[in-house]
Design a protein around this motif. Structure first.
Motif, PDB file in Angstrom:
ATOM      1  N   THR A  93      69.728  27.946 -28.868  1.00  0.00           N
ATOM      2  CA  THR A  93      70.297  29.117 -28.211  1.00  0.00           C
ATOM      3  C   THR A  93      69.693  30.422 -28.683  1.00  0.00           C
ATOM      4  OG1 THR A  93      72.032  29.064 -29.837  1.00  0.00           O
ATOM      5  CG2 THR A  93      72.533  28.129 -27.690  1.00  0.00           C
ATOM      6  N   SER A  95      71.018  23.619 -36.690  1.00  0.00           N
ATOM      7  CA  SER A  95      71.730  23.331 -35.453  1.00  0.00           C
ATOM      8  C   SER A  95      70.770  22.732 -34.429  1.00  0.00           C
ATOM      9  CB  SER A  95      72.325  24.627 -34.904  1.00  0.00           C
ATOM     10  OG  SER A  95      72.657  24.449 -33.567  1.00  0.00           O
ATOM     11  N   GLY A 107      73.065  28.128 -34.797  1.00  0.00           N
ATOM     12  CA  GLY A 107      72.718  28.174 -33.387  1.00  0.00           C
ATOM     13  C   GLY A 107      73.319  29.357 -32.668  1.00  0.00           C
ATOM     14  N   SER A 108      73.467  30.480 -33.395  1.00  0.00           N
ATOM     15  CA  SER A 108      74.061  31.658 -32.774  1.00  0.00           C
ATOM     16  C   SER A 108      73.135  32.844 -32.980  1.00  0.00           C
ATOM     17  CB  SER A 108      75.427  31.941 -33.396  1.00  0.00           C
ATOM     18  OG  SER A 108      75.569  33.289 -33.713  1.00  0.00           O
ATOM     19  N   ALA A 109      73.089  33.770 -32.016  1.00  0.00           N
ATOM     20  CA  ALA A 109      72.121  34.864 -32.085  1.00  0.00           C
ATOM     21  C   ALA A 109      72.597  36.021 -32.957  1.00  0.00           C
ATOM     22  CB  ALA A 109      71.819  35.374 -30.682  1.00  0.00           C
ATOM     23  N   ASP A 110      73.846  35.968 -33.445  1.00  0.00           N
ATOM     24  CA  ASP A 110      74.385  37.106 -34.195  1.00  0.00           C
ATOM     25  C   ASP A 110      73.568  37.411 -35.450  1.00  0.00           C
ATOM     26  OD1 ASP A 110      76.315  37.463 -32.374  1.00  0.00           O
ATOM     27  OD2 ASP A 110      77.937  36.537 -33.512  1.00  0.00           O
ATOM     28  N   SER A 126      70.431  36.799 -36.034  1.00  0.00           N
ATOM     29  CA  SER A 126      69.138  37.410 -35.697  1.00  0.00           C
ATOM     30  C   SER A 126      69.302  38.880 -35.359  1.00  0.00           C
ATOM     31  CB  SER A 126      68.517  36.680 -34.518  1.00  0.00           C
ATOM     32  OG  SER A 126      68.397  35.326 -34.799  1.00  0.00           O
ATOM     33  N   VAL A 127      70.405  39.213 -34.653  1.00  0.00           N
ATOM     34  CA  VAL A 127      70.634  40.617 -34.306  1.00  0.00           C
ATOM     35  C   VAL A 127      70.876  41.425 -35.575  1.00  0.00           C
ATOM     36  CG1 VAL A 127      72.192  42.174 -33.113  1.00  0.00           C
ATOM     37  CG2 VAL A 127      71.467  40.096 -32.029  1.00  0.00           C
ATOM     38  N   MET A 128      71.649  40.858 -36.519  1.00  0.00           N
ATOM     39  CA  MET A 128      71.868  41.550 -37.795  1.00  0.00           C
ATOM     40  C   MET A 128      70.558  41.757 -38.526  1.00  0.00           C
ATOM     41  SD  MET A 128      75.195  40.296 -39.785  1.00  0.00           S
ATOM     42  CE  MET A 128      76.016  39.051 -38.857  1.00  0.00           C
ATOM     43  N   ALA A 129      69.675  40.736 -38.526  1.00  0.00           N
ATOM     44  CA  ALA A 129      68.383  40.879 -39.204  1.00  0.00           C
ATOM     45  C   ALA A 129      67.543  41.957 -38.542  1.00  0.00           C
ATOM     46  CB  ALA A 129      67.642  39.551 -39.200  1.00  0.00           C
ATOM     47  N   SER A 173      71.323  32.122 -38.741  1.00  0.00           N
ATOM     48  CA  SER A 173      71.289  32.167 -37.284  1.00  0.00           C
ATOM     49  C   SER A 173      70.769  30.856 -36.712  1.00  0.00           C
ATOM     50  CB  SER A 173      70.406  33.337 -36.853  1.00  0.00           C
ATOM     51  OG  SER A 173      70.093  33.239 -35.512  1.00  0.00           O
TER      52      SER A 173
END
Lengths: 170, 104
Positions: free
Chosen positions: A123, A119, B53-56, B58-61, B49
């Protein structure tokens, strides 16, 4: 070009560490391969521009898990005759490697067909990660804290000597 | 750089660890192979992630690293308990439940 060469070096360390982990007879040498693999994995996280996870990987996986692993290997201190006899180890590894390789190819194809490019949105930084963790993911975060507490209690109960328990209940 | 080499690395690491789980009998090696499988899964989460381009992911990791730590504590306690019982690191010796079933 620099990215690619860094990736190749890190990937060689990861794969070499993993192969050393599964082929060594002495568990301590396996643990050192595991350590190399985990450290290089932190480097790959850094290469994916995820600095916080790279730090967490070094602190938790390398700093806590590997050290705990090496400490328990040294505590157990198994002699040569207490290690399992594996005369056909390399034959088994070769056979299961041949059997597993189609699965590897399937996993790789199914993932790489879905997305071809990274991407361009920037972000994923530590600030956004923290906000996501404490807003949308706050319930899993709390569940993980309970999991860690119960794992700690369970580990103490499992690893305790039997006569200690008998002495305390008397 | 494209995500394909990262996907290939994750698949390769998972397979090497799977080979370690099914072909070795040393309890410590089995434990480390399971850890490698979990780490390769968290690598996939981090790649996705970045791809989306989403932080979800990374949070799961990040939560996965906590699960890896919990698993390490329990598995190592289990290995120490089994070594105290059987005086061996051989996973073939952990068959008390099987023997009970055969005798009954």
């Amino acid at each position: 070009m620099l990215e690619l060469s860094l990736f190749v070096i890190l990937a060689l360390f990861i794969v070499g560490g993993a192969v050393a982990t599964i082929t060594n007879r002495q568990p301590l040498f396996s643990a050192f391969g595991f350590l190399v693999s985990m450290l290089a994995m932190a480097g790959v996280f850094g290469l994916l521009e995820n600095q916080f996870l790279a730090l967490a990987q070094i602190m938790v996986s390398v700093g806590a898990v590997v050290v705990l692993n090496i400490l328990s290997i040294m505590t157990v201190n198994a002699k040569e005759e207490n290690l399992p006899q594996e005369p056909y180890k390399y034959r088994w590894i070769l056979l299961s490697g041949v059997l597993v390789s189609p699965v590897t190819f399937l996993i790789y194809k199914s993932m790489s067909m879905a997305y071809q490019h990274f991407s361009t949105l920037e972000t994923v930084n530590t600030k956004v990660m923290g906000e996501t963790l404490f807003s949308a993911w706050v319930l899993p975060f709390e569940i993980v804290s309970i999991l860690l507490l119960s794992a700690m209690v369970g580990a103490i109960v499992i690893a305790r000597k039997k006569d200690v328990i008998a002495k305390e209940t008397r | 750089m494209t995500p394909e080499p990262f996907f290939f690395l994750a698949a390769l690491l998972f397979s090497i660890a799977l080979v370690g789980v099914v072909s070795r009998r040393n309890l410590f090696v089995i434990y480390m192979s399971i850890e490698l499988m979990l780490t390769s899964t968290s690598l996939v989460l981090v790649i996705f992630s970045k791809v989306l381009g989403s932080a979800d992911g990374s949070v799961m990791a990040l939560l996965m690293i906590a699960v890896i730590a919990a698993e390490a504590a329990l598995f190592l306690a289990m290995i120490i308990h089994l070594y105290r019982r059987n005086r061996t690191l051989d996973s073939e010796m952990c068959d008390e439940l099987k023997q009970e079933a055969n005798n009954a």
